[in-house]
Design a protein around this motif. Structure first.
Motif, PDB file in Angstrom:
ATOM      1  N   LEU A 141      15.129   8.510  36.374  1.00 59.76           N
ATOM      2  CA  LEU A 141      16.556   8.523  36.056  1.00 59.76           C
ATOM      3  C   LEU A 141      17.002   7.167  35.519  1.00 59.76           C
ATOM      4  N   ARG A 142      16.523   6.093  36.141  1.00 64.24           N
ATOM      5  CA  ARG A 142      16.896   4.752  35.674  1.00 64.24           C
ATOM      6  C   ARG A 142      16.398   4.526  34.247  1.00 64.24           C
ATOM      7  N   GLN A 143      15.161   4.909  33.984  1.00 66.39           N
ATOM      8  CA  GLN A 143      14.604   4.746  32.638  1.00 66.39           C
ATOM      9  C   GLN A 143      15.393   5.551  31.608  1.00 66.39           C
ATOM     10  N   ALA A 144      15.878   6.717  32.016  1.00 64.70           N
ATOM     11  CA  ALA A 144      16.638   7.558  31.087  1.00 64.70           C
ATOM     12  C   ALA A 144      17.975   6.929  30.721  1.00 64.70           C
ATOM     13  N   MET A 145      18.483   6.032  31.564  1.00 69.05           N
ATOM     14  CA  MET A 145      19.793   5.438  31.316  1.00 69.05           C
ATOM     15  C   MET A 145      19.719   3.995  30.848  1.00 69.05           C
ATOM     16  N   GLY A 147      18.729   0.698  28.443  1.00 66.03           N
ATOM     17  CA  GLY A 147      18.657   0.418  27.016  1.00 66.03           C
ATOM     18  C   GLY A 147      19.780   1.062  26.231  1.00 66.03           C
ATOM     19  N   LEU A 148      19.577   1.100  24.916  1.00 64.25           N
ATOM     20  CA  LEU A 148      20.582   1.683  24.030  1.00 64.25           C
ATOM     21  C   LEU A 148      20.518   3.194  24.082  1.00 64.25           C
ATOM     22  N   GLY A 149      21.621   3.813  24.423  1.00 63.55           N
ATOM     23  CA  GLY A 149      21.667   5.271  24.462  1.00 63.55           C
ATOM     24  C   GLY A 149      21.042   5.827  25.725  1.00 63.55           C
ATOM     25  N   THR A 150      21.426   7.034  26.053  1.00 70.20           N
ATOM     26  CA  THR A 150      20.922   7.728  27.238  1.00 70.20           C
ATOM     27  C   THR A 150      20.048   8.895  26.817  1.00 70.20           C
ATOM     28  N   ASP A 151      18.926   9.063  27.502  1.00 67.22           N
ATOM     29  CA  ASP A 151      18.048  10.203  27.252  1.00 67.22           C
ATOM     30  C   ASP A 151      18.551  11.368  28.113  1.00 67.22           C
ATOM     31  N   GLU A 152      19.461  12.145  27.561  1.00 71.26           N
ATOM     32  CA  GLU A 152      20.097  13.216  28.330  1.00 71.26           C
ATOM     33  C   GLU A 152      19.096  14.256  28.818  1.00 71.26           C
ATOM     34  N   GLU A 153      18.111  14.574  27.992  1.00 69.90           N
ATOM     35  CA  GLU A 153      17.134  15.600  28.393  1.00 69.90           C
ATOM     36  C   GLU A 153      16.310  15.143  29.582  1.00 69.90           C
ATOM     37  N   ALA A 154      15.898  13.874  29.596  1.00 74.21           N
ATOM     38  CA  ALA A 154      15.136  13.342  30.727  1.00 74.21           C
ATOM     39  C   ALA A 154      16.002  13.329  31.986  1.00 74.21           C
ATOM     40  N   LEU A 155      17.248  12.951  31.816  1.00 74.39           N
ATOM     41  CA  LEU A 155      18.201  12.929  32.922  1.00 74.39           C
ATOM     42  C   LEU A 155      18.351  14.325  33.522  1.00 74.39           C
ATOM     43  N   LEU A 156      18.562  15.297  32.660  1.00 73.43           N
ATOM     44  CA  LEU A 156      18.785  16.673  33.101  1.00 73.43           C
ATOM     45  C   LEU A 156      17.526  17.292  33.696  1.00 73.43           C
ATOM     46  N   GLU A 157      16.367  16.930  33.164  1.00 78.27           N
ATOM     47  CA  GLU A 157      15.122  17.487  33.704  1.00 78.27           C
ATOM     48  C   GLU A 157      14.987  17.177  35.188  1.00 78.27           C
ATOM     49  N   VAL A 158      15.249  15.918  35.553  1.00 84.82           N
ATOM     50  CA  VAL A 158      15.141  15.522  36.961  1.00 84.82           C
ATOM     51  C   VAL A 158      16.244  16.174  37.792  1.00 84.82           C
ATOM     52  N   LEU A 159      17.479  16.053  37.354  1.00 89.52           N
ATOM     53  CA  LEU A 159      18.607  16.547  38.142  1.00 89.52           C
ATOM     54  C   LEU A 159      18.567  18.061  38.341  1.00 89.52           C
ATOM     55  N   CYS A 160      18.205  18.794  37.294  1.00 86.60           N
ATOM     56  CA  CYS A 160      18.274  20.262  37.359  1.00 86.60           C
ATOM     57  C   CYS A 160      17.095  20.898  38.082  1.00 86.60           C
ATOM     58  N   THR A 161      16.011  20.162  38.271  1.00 84.07           N
ATOM     59  CA  THR A 161      14.827  20.758  38.893  1.00 84.07           C
ATOM     60  C   THR A 161      14.656  20.333  40.350  1.00 84.07           C
ATOM     61  N   SER A 179      19.640  -1.454  43.643  1.00 88.66           N
ATOM     62  CA  SER A 179      20.903  -2.007  44.163  1.00 88.66           C
ATOM     63  C   SER A 179      22.085  -1.544  43.324  1.00 88.66           C
ATOM     64  N   ARG A 180      22.027  -0.304  42.913  1.00 85.18           N
ATOM     65  CA  ARG A 180      23.076   0.312  42.105  1.00 85.18           C
ATOM     66  C   ARG A 180      23.328   1.706  42.646  1.00 85.18           C
ATOM     67  N   TYR A 181      24.524   2.204  42.413  1.00 82.80           N
ATOM     68  CA  TYR A 181      24.856   3.556  42.839  1.00 82.80           C
ATOM     69  C   TYR A 181      24.577   4.529  41.698  1.00 82.80           C
ATOM     70  N   LEU A 182      23.760   5.530  41.974  1.00 87.13           N
ATOM     71  CA  LEU A 182      23.392   6.503  40.957  1.00 87.13           C
ATOM     72  C   LEU A 182      24.619   7.186  40.379  1.00 87.13           C
TER      73      LEU A 182
END
Length: 342
Positions: A141-145, A147-161, A179-182
Motif C-alpha cells: 500500500l505504501r509503495q502504491a502511494m 512518488g508521483l501519482g498513485t497506483d490505484e489498481e495496486a491499492l485496490l488489489e490489496v484493499l479489496c482482497t 509512523s503514518r496513519y493509513l
C-alpha cells in the motif's frame, strides 16, 4: 474435472540464479508451485487444509535454520541456495520464528542481513517473504502511494482482497512501519467519491449474519443498487454502503439478482453509470466479491512484465489460494502460470 496441479519438470536448485525475477520464480518452484505428484480437484481443499502452495515444514527447528542462514550469509560468496532452500520451504509463521532465533543468535536483524548480502529481485523476494502478511500488505500500500501519482489498481488489489480482520492488522502494521496513519494517506492520495469508497473498504464491517439468507435484505439491497443508477445522475452512495457492509455470500446473491433484473453483468452496469477512479474501484470491488482468484489471475495476465505485481500476488496468496489462482489463470491463458513465468 481439471486437476489443480499441472505436470512440471523438476528444476535443480543448484542452477545459477540470474538477475531477472522470472528466472528467480522458476528457481523457487517448490515455494510457489507444489509437487505435481499431488492431485486433487478444485472443489477440495489441499490435504494440509489450504489452497495455498506453502505448508508447514516438519520437523521444524528454527534455531538450526537460523544457524544455517547465518553460515550462508557469512560465507565470502553468499550461499544463496541455502537461503532459498530454507526461506521458501517454511510458512510465514515459521519464518518469523527463524527471524527471532537469528536475532537471539547474532543480535542482528535477519532482514537487514539479507538486504546487505543480496541485491536485485532475489533480495526483494526474500525480504517480502520475511515480512509478516500484514506488514507485506502495508508495504505494498505504501509503495502504491509513494512518488508521483498513485497506483490505484495496486491499492485496490490489496484493499479489496482482504477481510475486515486483515485490514485492521494492515492498518496497525502500516502505522508501526511508517509512523503514518493509513487512513490519512488514503485521504491525501484520493479524492471525492473514490475517497469514500476506499475508506469504506478499509473499515468494512459485515452487518448481516453469516450463514443466514436474508431474502428481505437481498431484495432491499437490489432495489437500492438499481435506484442508484436509475436517475439522471447516478448515486454512488448505496453502492459504496452495500458493497462494503455485507458478507460475500449475501453480496453474490444480490449481484446475481441485480444482473437478472437489468439483463446485463454488474460490471457493464458500473461502466455505463460511473466514471474515473470510482468506476475503477467499484469494478475491482465487484470482481473480487464475485471471484477473487479470477480477478488475481486476470491481473497477473495483464501485468506479467511488472515484477512488483507478480511478486506481490505470489507472495501474498501463497498460503491462501494460489492454487485456485493458478487454475483460473490456466483457464484464461490456456497455459499454466508456471510456464508463463518461465
Amino acid at each position: 474435472m481439471e486437476s489443480i496441479l499441472e505436470t512440471m519438470d523438476y528444476i535443480p536448485m543448484n542452477r545459477p540464479v540470474r538477475s531477472n525475477i522470472f528466472s528467480i520464480f522458476s528457481g523457487l518452484k517448490q515455494f510457489f508451485f507444489v509437487d505435481s505428484s499431488v492431485h486433487l480437484h478444485v472443489s477440495l481443499q489441499m490435504w494440509w487444509g489450504t489452497l495455498g502452495t506453502v505448508r508447514p515444514f516438519l520437523p521444524f527447528d528454527p534455531v538450526m535454520d537460523a544457524r544455517q542462514i547465518y553460515a550462508a550469509l557469512e560465507k565470502k560468496s553468499t550461499d544463496v541456495m541455502t537461503l532459498v532452500r530454507i526461506i521458501t520451504n517454511r510458512t510465514n509463521a515459521q519464518r518469523q520464528s527463524i527471524a527471532t532465533a537469528y536475532n537471539n543468535l547474532t543480535q542482528k536483524d535477519l532482514g537487514a542481513a539479507l538486504k546487505k548480502a543480496l541485491s536485485g529481485p532475489l533480495e526483494e523476494l526474500l525480504l517480502a517473504l520475511m515480512m509478516t502478511p500484514a506488514g507485506f500488505d502495508a508495504s505494498r500500500l505504501r509503495q502504491a502511494m509513494e512518488g508521483l501519482g498513485t497506483d490505484e489498481e495496486a491499492l485496490l488489489e490489496v484493499l479489496c482482497t482482504r477481510s475486515p480482520d486483515q485490514l485492521r492488522d494492515i492498518t496497525v502494521a502500516y502505522k508501526e512501519a511508517y509512523s503514518r496513519y493509513l487512513e490519512n494517506d488514503l485521504i491525501g492520495e484520493t479524492s471525492k467519491d473514490f475517497t469514500s469508497l476506499v475508506l469504506a473498504i478499509l473499515k468494512k464491517e459485515e452487518i448481516n449474519r453469516q450463514g443466514v439468507i436474508d431474502y428481505q435484505l437481498i431484495d432491499q439491497d437490489v432495489r437500492n443498487l438499481n435506484d442508484g443508477v436509475s436517475g439522471k445522475k447516478s448515486d454512488p452512495a448505496p453502492w459504496i454502503q452495500i458493497l462494503t457492509s455485507r458478507s460475500l455470500d449475501h453480496l453474490n446473491r444480490v449481484l446475481s439478482t441485480l444482473e437478472e433484473l437489468k439483463g446485463e453483468a454488474v460490471d457493464k452496469t458500473i461502466q455505463k453509470h460511473f466514471s474515473g477512479d470510482l468506476r475503477l474501484g467499484l469494478r475491482i470491488l465487484v470482481r473480487t466479491i464475485q471471484n477473487t482468484p479470477l480477478f488475481l489471475a486476470q491481473r497477473l495476465q495483464a501485468c506479467m512484465k511488472k515484477n512488483a505485481v507478480v511478486r506481490g500476488i505470489l507472495v501474498a496468496r501463497s498460503e491462501e489460494d494460489l492454487l485456485w489462482v493458478r487454475v483460473e489463470f490456466r483457464k484464461l491463458a490456456n497455459v499454466s502460470l508456471y510456464t508463463t513465468i518461465q
